[in-house]
Design an enzyme around this catalytic site. Structure first.
Site, PDB file in Angstrom:
ATOM      1  N   ASP A   1       0.888  -1.266   0.018  1.00 55.78           N
ATOM      2  CA  ASP A   1       0.056   0.022  -0.033  1.00 55.78           C
ATOM      3  C   ASP A   1       1.054   1.301   0.143  1.00 55.78           C
ATOM      4  O   ASP A   1       0.466   2.247  -0.695  1.00 55.78           O
ATOM      5  CB  ASP A   1      -1.033   0.068   1.146  1.00 55.78           C
ATOM      6  CG  ASP A   1      -0.430  -0.297   2.355  1.00 55.78           C
ATOM      7  OD1 ASP A   1       0.828  -0.338   2.437  1.00 55.78           O
ATOM      8  OD2 ASP A   1      -1.262  -0.321   3.643  1.00 55.78           O
TER       9      ASP A   1
ATOM     10  N   ASP B   1       4.244   1.610  13.356  1.00 54.92           N
ATOM     11  CA  ASP B   1       3.266   0.163  13.406  1.00 54.92           C
ATOM     12  C   ASP B   1       4.124  -0.844  14.041  1.00 54.92           C
ATOM     13  O   ASP B   1       3.388  -1.624  14.593  1.00 54.92           O
ATOM     14  CB  ASP B   1       3.093   0.023  11.951  1.00 54.92           C
ATOM     15  CG  ASP B   1       1.934   1.059  11.281  1.00 54.92           C
ATOM     16  OD1 ASP B   1       1.238   1.449  12.154  1.00 54.92           O
ATOM     17  OD2 ASP B   1       2.338   1.321  10.411  1.00 54.92           O
TER      18      ASP B   1
END
Length: 772
Positions: free
Chosen positions: A77, A489
Site C-alpha cells: 500500500d 506500526d
C-alpha cells in the site's frame, strides 16, 4: 496492529491535471549518468542495500502469473511492488526508481500479470485520493518483468493506501487479447479500458455504476469518505478465442445493492447480474472457468481494518443461478466477520479457499472446500474452550519478531495467522503452494494439500527481500549496535547485524510507533525512546522508555498525564538527564534528572517543539518551533529564544558530535548552519531545499564529520554527502535508488566512512556504502 494510514510528511510537487483522457507514455527507470551540480563534486557510485527487517507492512495483493510457473508479484500500500525470485526465494523491489516528484506511485492499488506474454506486467499506482497526495494516479507498464517502466498518467487519483485497497484486482489483462486492459477506478470515475496494452485509456461510458459506497461519508479529511468504486474485474476466458477480446466479463462494484455487473459483448454494454445477493460488498470475484462458477466473497465495509458480516456466493455461469455457500452464513449467531481472501485451485476445479476479511480474536480463519463450496473445513477448530486444534503449524524462525513480543493465554497464540488477510492465493501451477498477505508480512506454505489428507501443513514467512516499514528515526551510536531504529506500526529494533533479521522488536513497553529515539553521545549505552499508543487501552504503560545497555533491554518511566503521542525526546551528552516534548496538542515540554522517575515542566519553550541535545555539553539542549530556535543551558529547566531569523517554519535539526554549539538545520528553505548554539545561522547557498541532515565518520584526512543530506542541490533532489563542512556536495544515490518519500530519518555511521542510513516511508531502512 498494523494501520498503514501514514500520511507523507511533506509532499514535494503538485502535478497539473490532465486535459485529455488518452495520454502517451514517457519512459522511466533508465540508468542515470553522473550529474554535474554547482558547488558539488562528481556523483559517486554507491551500493544500496536494505537493513534486514523482513516485511513490517500490509501486503494487500499477491498475483501469480497464469502464464509462467514461479512468476509471482506482490503489491504493497505504500512500499511499491515486488517480483518473486525463485532461485533466491526473495522478493525483488521494482519501484525504487520512483522519486520525490511522484512519491505516490509507491501506493500500488492493483497489479496485473499478463496471462499471454509473461514479460508484461502492469501497476495501477497512486497513494491517496484525498488532498494528502497532490498527484494523479498512473498506470505503469513494463515489458521486462518490471526492470524498466513506462508511465501513462491518469486524469484522476488512485488510492493505494485508502480504504478498500485489499479488494481486487481492479487492473486486469484480457486472457484472450492482451492488448485489452480494464481498470476499475475510485471516486465516481467508473470503469476504464485500454486497447493498446496500457498506453492510452478511455472511460467505458456504458458502464452503469461507479459505486458510491464509503465507510464514513461525513469524514472531514476525505479518508473514511473514500469511495472505492469499481473494485475488481474478471474474464470468462471460455467466451473468447485467442486474438479476440473475451466476450463475457464480470465487474465488482462497492455498492451494497448492486455489487456485480456483467458484459456479454466484450465490454460494449453492461448489466446488473440478476438474482445477486444484496446487503454486502463483493471484495473479491474469482471465476473458475473449468467449474463454470463465479465465486464472490463479501463484507459489510470496505476494509481492510473492519468487516463484521458477509457471505460467500457462487454463480453458475451456465444457468445464472446464485447459491449462498458461506462457511458461516451472515445470518448465523456465530458470524462476526466478513469474507475476502478468495482463491481457487486451478489444478483442481471445485477446490477453493476463503478468509475472514477481519477477525481479530482469537485469530483469522481460513476455510477450504473441495466440492465447490458445498462443505468446508476450517484451518483451526474449537475443541474444549479455550483450546483449539490446528491443521497447520507455524515456523517463524526466519522472522522471529513476528511474535510481537507477546505471550498470550489461550485461545490466542503467537504468532497469529494474520489480520487484514485480503489476498490469499493458491499457485495456479502447484496445488501445494499458497501465499497470503497480512498486516505485517507475507506467509506461505508448500504442502497445502496436507490439509485434505488430515496432516498438518507448515506456514512460514515468505517475505525475504520485501521491506515495508515506515522509518521515523534512526541512531547510529559510536559503540554498541551499529544501528537502532524507530519505526511506525512495529516499534523499532536494535540492529546488531545489518544483514540479519532482529529477533525481537522493542518491548517493555511496546509502542505502536516509536516516534523518536536518542543516545547519550559520551555514554552511548544510555538510550531513550518515545512512542505512540492509546493510553486508555494501556493505562499502566508509559510513552517513554530507557535503556542502559545500548537498546538491548528497556524499562518504562513515569510520565505526565494525558499523553498518547511520543513526540521527540533527547538525552544529555552524559546521559544524566532528558528532555521530552510529547506530541499531543498542547502538551508542554518536560525534563527529568535521571531516568524519568519524575518530570518537571520546562519554561520558555512552546508545547510540541522539536527537541535535541548538544553532543558535548550535558547541560545544553535545543528546541525548534514555528521558525524560532531555542536554547537551554540548565539541562532543560528553561529555554530562551535566540535572535536567529529567516529559518523555515518547520525543520529538522541536529547537533554535531564533538563540537559544542555546532548545529545543522534542514527545512523547505534549505540547509542552515550554526556554530554558536543557534544564536545565528548561515544558509548553505548550494542547497535550495532540505528534508533532513545527518553526520557520519569523517573522510580520511579530515577532522569534521561527513555530512549527509536529503535535499535539492543544483536542481537535483537526492541523497548527498559533503566531506568539507558543506562547501561541496556529491550525490550518492542515483535515479534507480530514489525511494519515493524518503528522508524522515537519516544518519551517517560514526564508525564507517561513507556509510549512510536512510529511512523511507514504506521501503524500510536502506543504507549506502561508497564503492571507493
Amino acid at each position: 496492529m498494523r494501520g498503514d494510514r501514514r500520511k507523507p510528511r511533506s509532499p514535494r510537487r503538485t502535478v497539473t491535471l490532465l486535459a485529455a483522457l488518452a495520454l502517451s507514455a514517457a519512459p522511466l527507470a533508465v540508468p542515470a549518468p553522473a550529474v554535474a551540480l554547482p558547488a558539488t563534486a562528481a556523483a559517486e557510485t554507491y551500493t544500496w542495500r536494505n537493513v534486514q527487517i523482513a516485511g513490517g507492512g500490509f501486503v494487500p495483493g499477491i498475483v501469480f502469473s497464469r502464464k509462467e510457473r514461479n512468476l509471482i508479484y506482490a503489491r504493497t500500500d505504500i512500499g511499491g511492488a515486488y517480483r518473486w525470485d525463485q532461485s533466491s526465494r526473495r522478493w525483488i523491489p521494482l519501484l525504487d526508481w520512483v522519486g520525490w516528484d511522484r512519491w505516490g506511485y509507491n501506493g500500488v492499488v492493483s497489479l496485473a500479470a499478463d496471462p499471454v506474454d509473461a514479460g508484461r506486467v502492469y501497476v495501477a499506482a497512486g497513494m491517496y485520493t484525498n488532498s494528502w497526495d497532490p498527484d494523479n494516479g498512473a498506470v505503469l507498464r513494463s515489458s521486462d518483468r518490471g526492470t524498466t517502466w513506462q508511465v501513462t498518467r491518469l486524469p484522476f487519483k488512485l488510492g493505494g493506501n485508502m480504504p478498500g485497497r485489499g479488494m481486487g484486482e481492479r487492473l486486469v489483462v484480457d486472457p484472450n487479447d492482451n492488448r485489452v486492459l480494464y481498470l476499475g477506478a475510485p471516486e465516481g470515475n467508473g470503469l476504464w479500458r485500454s486497447t493498446d496494452r496500457g498506453v492510452t485509456w478511455s472511460k467505458v461510458s456504458s458502464f452503469p455504476n461507479p459505486g458510491n459506497y464509503s465507510d464514513d461519508p461525513s469524514d472531514p479529511n476525505g479518508y473514511g469518505s473514500h469511495r472505492p468504486g469499481v473494485v475488481w474485474v474478471t474474464f470468462d476466458e471460455s467466451t473468447g478465442t485467442s486474438g479476440s477480446p473475451t466476450r463475457t466479463i464480470y465487474a465488482g462494484v462497492a455498492d451494497k445493492d448492486n455489487t456485480v455487473y456483467r458484459s456479454t459483448d466484450a465490454g460494449a454494454t453492461w448489466q446488473r447480474v440478476p438474482g445477486q445477493p444484496t446487503g454486502y460488498i463483493a471484495h473479491k470475484g474469482v471465476l473458475d472457468t473449468a467449474g463454470h462458477a463465479l465465486y464472490i466473497a463479501t463484507s459489510d465495509t470496505a476494509g481492510p481494518y473492519s468487516g463484521g458480516k458477509g457471505d460467500v456466493w457462487k454463480l453458475d455461469t451456465r444457468t445464472s443461478a446464485w447459491t449462498r455457500i458461506s462457511p458461516v452464513p451472515s445470518t448465523s449467531s456465530d458470524a462476526y466477520f466478513g469474507y475476502s481472501g478468495l482463491t481457487v485451485d486451478r489444478q483442481r476445479p471445485g477446490t477453493l479457499m476463503v478468509a475472514t476479511q477481519i477477525s481479530w480474536w482469537p485469530d483469522v480463519i481460513f476455510f477450504r472446500s473441495t466440492d465447490g463450496g458445498q462443505t468446508w473445513t476450517r484451518i483451526w477448530d474449537w475443541t474444549s474452550y479455550p483450546n483449539r486444534s490446528f491443521r497447520y503449524r507455524m515456523d517463524i524462525s526466519s522472522v522471529p519478531w513476528l511474535t510481537f513480543g507477546t505471550n498470550p493465554s489461550p485461545p490466542e497464540v503467537t504468532p497469529k495467522l494474520g489480520w487484514m488477510t485480503e489476498s490469499v492465493e493458491i499457485d495456479p501451477f502447484n496445488s501445494n503452494r499458497m501465499m497470503y498477505g497480512t498486516g505485517a508480512t507475507v506467509y506461505g506454505t508448500e504442502d497445502l494439500t496436507q490439509w485434505d489428507s488430515g496432516g498438518q501443513f507448515t506456514i512460514r514467512p515468505m517475505v525475504a527481500g520485501l521491506e515495508e516499514t515506515a522509518v521515523l528515526d534512526l541512531a547510529s551510536p559510536p559503540s554498541g549496535a551499529p544501528l537502532v531504529s524507530a519505526l511506525g506500526d512495529i516499534g523499532g529494533f536494535r540492529h546488531d547485524n545489518l544483514g540479519t533479521v532482529p529477533s525481537t522488536m522493542f518491548v517493555r513497553p511496546s509502542f505502536t510507533s516509536t516516534t523518536s529515539l536518542d543516545y547519550a553521545e559520551n555514554n552511548p549505552s544510555v538510550m531513550v525512546r518515545a512512542g505512540n499508543f492509546t493510553d486508555s487501552e494501556r493505562p499502566n504503560d508509559s510513552h517513554v522508555a530507557f535503556s542502559t545497555d545500548g537498546g538491548a533491554n528497556w524499562w518504562q518511566a513515569s510520565e505526565p498525564g494525558g499523553i498518547n503521542n511520543g513526540g521527540t525526546v533527547a538525552a544529555a551528552a552524559d546521559g544524566s538527564r532528558f528532555v521530552w516534548a510529547p506530541g499531543d496538542s498542547g502538551q508542554p515540554v518536560v525534563y527529568s534528572v535521571g531516568f524519568g522517575n519524575s518530570w518537571s515542566q520546562s519554561s520558555g519553550v512552546p508545547a510540541n517543539a522539536t527537541v535535541e541535545s548538544d553532543r558535548v555539553n550535558p547541560q545544553k539542549f535545543y528546541a525548534f518551533s514555528g521558525g524560532r530556535f531555542y536554547v537551554s543551558t540548565n539541562g532543560g529547566q528553561s529555554f530562551t529564544a535566540t535572535a536567529a531569523s529567516g529559518l523555515p517554519s518547520s525543520a529538522k535539526f541536529k547537533a554535531v558530535p564533538g563540537r559544542e554549539g555546532d548545529i545543522w538545520l534542514a527545512g523547505d528553505g534549505g540547509l542552515f548552519h550554526s556554530t554558536d548554539s543557534g544564536a545565528s545561522f548561515t544558509k548553505v547557498s548550494a542547497v535550495t531545499k532540505a528534508v533532513n541532515v545527518g553526520f557520519g565518520k569523517a573522510a580520511p584526512g579530515r577532522s569534521y564529520q561527513a555530512l549527509y543530506l536529503v535535499g535539492t542541490v543544483g536542481g537535483v533532489t537526492g541523497v548527498f554527502r559533503s566531506d568539507d563542512t558543506g562547501a561541496t556536495w556529491v550525490r550518492v544515490n542515483d535515479d534507480q535508488h530514489q525511494y519515493g518519500n524518503m528522508g524522515e530519518a537519516l544518519t551517517g555511521d560514526p564508525r564507517v566512512y561513507g556509510r549512510v542510513y536512510l529511512g523511507t516511508n514504506g521501503r524500510g531502512i536502506v543504507y549506502g556504502d561508497t564503492s571507493g
